[in-house]
Motif scaffolding. Structure first.
Motif, PDB file in Angstrom:
ATOM      1  N   TYR A   1       0.836  -1.203   0.000  1.00  0.00           N
ATOM      2  CA  TYR A   1       0.000   0.000   0.000  1.00  0.00           C
ATOM      3  C   TYR A   1       0.870   1.252   0.000  1.00  0.00           C
ATOM      4  O   TYR A   1       2.046   1.213   0.337  1.00  0.00           O
ATOM      5  CB  TYR A   1      -0.943   0.009   1.210  1.00  0.00           C
ATOM      6  N   ASN A   2       0.266   2.369  -0.376  1.00  0.00           N
ATOM      7  CA  ASN A   2       0.877   3.695  -0.316  1.00  0.00           C
ATOM      8  C   ASN A   2      -0.031   4.597   0.504  1.00  0.00           C
ATOM      9  O   ASN A   2      -1.252   4.453   0.471  1.00  0.00           O
ATOM     10  CB  ASN A   2       1.013   4.326  -1.711  1.00  0.00           C
ATOM     11  N   ILE A   3       0.582   5.537   1.211  1.00  0.00           N
ATOM     12  CA  ILE A   3      -0.167   6.603   1.870  1.00  0.00           C
ATOM     13  C   ILE A   3       0.405   7.901   1.338  1.00  0.00           C
ATOM     14  O   ILE A   3       1.602   8.140   1.441  1.00  0.00           O
ATOM     15  CB  ILE A   3      -0.037   6.552   3.404  1.00  0.00           C
ATOM     16  N   GLU A   4      -0.461   8.720   0.739  1.00  0.00           N
ATOM     17  CA  GLU A   4       0.024   9.983   0.190  1.00  0.00           C
ATOM     18  C   GLU A   4      -0.786  11.143   0.737  1.00  0.00           C
ATOM     19  O   GLU A   4      -1.965  10.999   1.078  1.00  0.00           O
ATOM     20  CB  GLU A   4      -0.001   9.981  -1.332  1.00  0.00           C
ATOM     21  N   LYS A   5      -0.120  12.279   0.825  1.00  0.00           N
ATOM     22  CA  LYS A   5      -0.776  13.506   1.246  1.00  0.00           C
ATOM     23  C   LYS A   5      -1.147  14.254  -0.011  1.00  0.00           C
ATOM     24  O   LYS A   5      -0.290  14.669  -0.776  1.00  0.00           O
ATOM     25  CB  LYS A   5       0.167  14.335   2.124  1.00  0.00           C
ATOM     26  N   THR A   6      -2.445  14.420  -0.260  1.00  0.00           N
ATOM     27  CA  THR A   6      -2.909  15.026  -1.503  1.00  0.00           C
ATOM     28  C   THR A   6      -3.187  16.517  -1.360  1.00  0.00           C
ATOM     29  O   THR A   6      -3.323  17.211  -2.363  1.00  0.00           O
ATOM     30  CB  THR A   6      -4.169  14.316  -2.015  1.00  0.00           C
ATOM     31  N   ASP A   7      -3.305  17.009  -0.124  1.00  0.00           N
ATOM     32  CA  ASP A   7      -3.533  18.426   0.153  1.00  0.00           C
ATOM     33  C   ASP A   7      -3.133  18.655   1.608  1.00  0.00           C
ATOM     34  O   ASP A   7      -2.714  17.716   2.297  1.00  0.00           O
ATOM     35  CB  ASP A   7      -5.008  18.773  -0.075  1.00  0.00           C
ATOM     36  N   ASP A   8      -3.281  19.884   2.101  1.00  0.00           N
ATOM     37  CA  ASP A   8      -2.897  20.177   3.484  1.00  0.00           C
ATOM     38  C   ASP A   8      -3.617  19.279   4.481  1.00  0.00           C
ATOM     39  O   ASP A   8      -3.022  18.814   5.442  1.00  0.00           O
ATOM     40  CB  ASP A   8      -3.172  21.644   3.818  1.00  0.00           C
ATOM     41  N   ASP A   9      -4.888  19.033   4.262  1.00  0.00           N
ATOM     42  CA  ASP A   9      -5.679  18.209   5.173  1.00  0.00           C
ATOM     43  C   ASP A   9      -6.355  17.053   4.456  1.00  0.00           C
ATOM     44  O   ASP A   9      -7.434  16.613   4.850  1.00  0.00           O
ATOM     45  CB  ASP A   9      -6.731  19.067   5.879  1.00  0.00           C
ATOM     46  N   ALA A  10      -5.733  16.536   3.395  1.00  0.00           N
ATOM     47  CA  ALA A  10      -6.327  15.433   2.636  1.00  0.00           C
ATOM     48  C   ALA A  10      -5.273  14.355   2.386  1.00  0.00           C
ATOM     49  O   ALA A  10      -4.108  14.660   2.148  1.00  0.00           O
ATOM     50  CB  ALA A  10      -6.889  15.943   1.318  1.00  0.00           C
ATOM     51  N   TYR A  11      -5.711  13.111   2.454  1.00  0.00           N
ATOM     52  CA  TYR A  11      -4.811  11.967   2.301  1.00  0.00           C
ATOM     53  C   TYR A  11      -5.475  10.915   1.423  1.00  0.00           C
ATOM     54  O   TYR A  11      -6.690  10.878   1.296  1.00  0.00           O
ATOM     55  CB  TYR A  11      -4.500  11.345   3.673  1.00  0.00           C
ATOM     56  N   ARG A  12      -4.662  10.026   0.856  1.00  0.00           N
ATOM     57  CA  ARG A  12      -5.167   8.893   0.076  1.00  0.00           C
ATOM     58  C   ARG A  12      -4.342   7.664   0.447  1.00  0.00           C
ATOM     59  O   ARG A  12      -3.129   7.683   0.427  1.00  0.00           O
ATOM     60  CB  ARG A  12      -5.045   9.149  -1.416  1.00  0.00           C
ATOM     61  N   ILE A  13      -5.052   6.590   0.766  1.00  0.00           N
ATOM     62  CA  ILE A  13      -4.417   5.283   0.963  1.00  0.00           C
ATOM     63  C   ILE A  13      -4.748   4.464  -0.267  1.00  0.00           C
ATOM     64  O   ILE A  13      -5.914   4.334  -0.639  1.00  0.00           O
ATOM     65  CB  ILE A  13      -4.941   4.585   2.229  1.00  0.00           C
TER      66      ILE A  13
END
Length: 150
Positions: A39-51
């Motif tokens: 899996y990957n965990i990424e920060k897509t915005d200041d307060d947004a994430y995607r797993i």
């Protein structure tokens, strides 16, 4: 075995006991963490994430995404339709799994999508207005509440 002491943290702070609990969980777990599925965990915005989890071979109805007590639980169960096949080589891991992610306070799961063998889970941190920083006005006179009480 723990080689560090977190008691100095408690002397100068309030409410950080969750960090100590999380550190205890990390230290107490076995070194052999499950690595399936990747899996990957990424920060897509200041307060947004995607797993993003690689779930090749699983259909949408075989996947489950659940939020329970500040934990995101992703699991999969493969249907048993492959039993009648004869395999010469089976290198694709379609085994059942359960992967847990601990969610910080005020992190909410917005949704999930499944495309091209990837399961994407969108998350956002939504801090309530009452917890956001606010500016306190400083006055040069005596406190009005104290004057009214006298």
């Amino acid at each position: 075995m723990r080689a560090f002491d977190l008691s100095p943290l408690y002397r100068a702070s309030v409410g950080f006991d969750q960090i100590a609990d999380m550190m205890d969980r990390v230290v107490s777990k076995d070194a052999a963490q499950p690595s399936y599925p990747p899996y990957n965990i990424e920060k897509t915005d200041d307060d947004a994430y995607r797993i993003s989890l690689a779930v090749a071979g699983f259909a949408e109805d075989e996947l489950s995404v659940e939020v329970r007590e500040n934990a995101l639980i992703v699991s999969a169960r493969k249907s048993q339709e492959d039993d009648e096949r004869t395999w010469l080589h089976r290198g694709i891991a379609n085994r059942a799994f359960e992967r847990r992610f601990h969610l910080a306070d005020h992190v909410r799961v917005l949704g999930a999508s499944h495309e091209n063998g990837m399961l994407h889970i969108e998350l956002a941190r939504e801090v309530p207005e009452a917890l956001k920083p606010r500016r306190v006005e400083i006055t040069s006179t005596a406190h009005p509440v104290l004057e009214a009480a006298e």
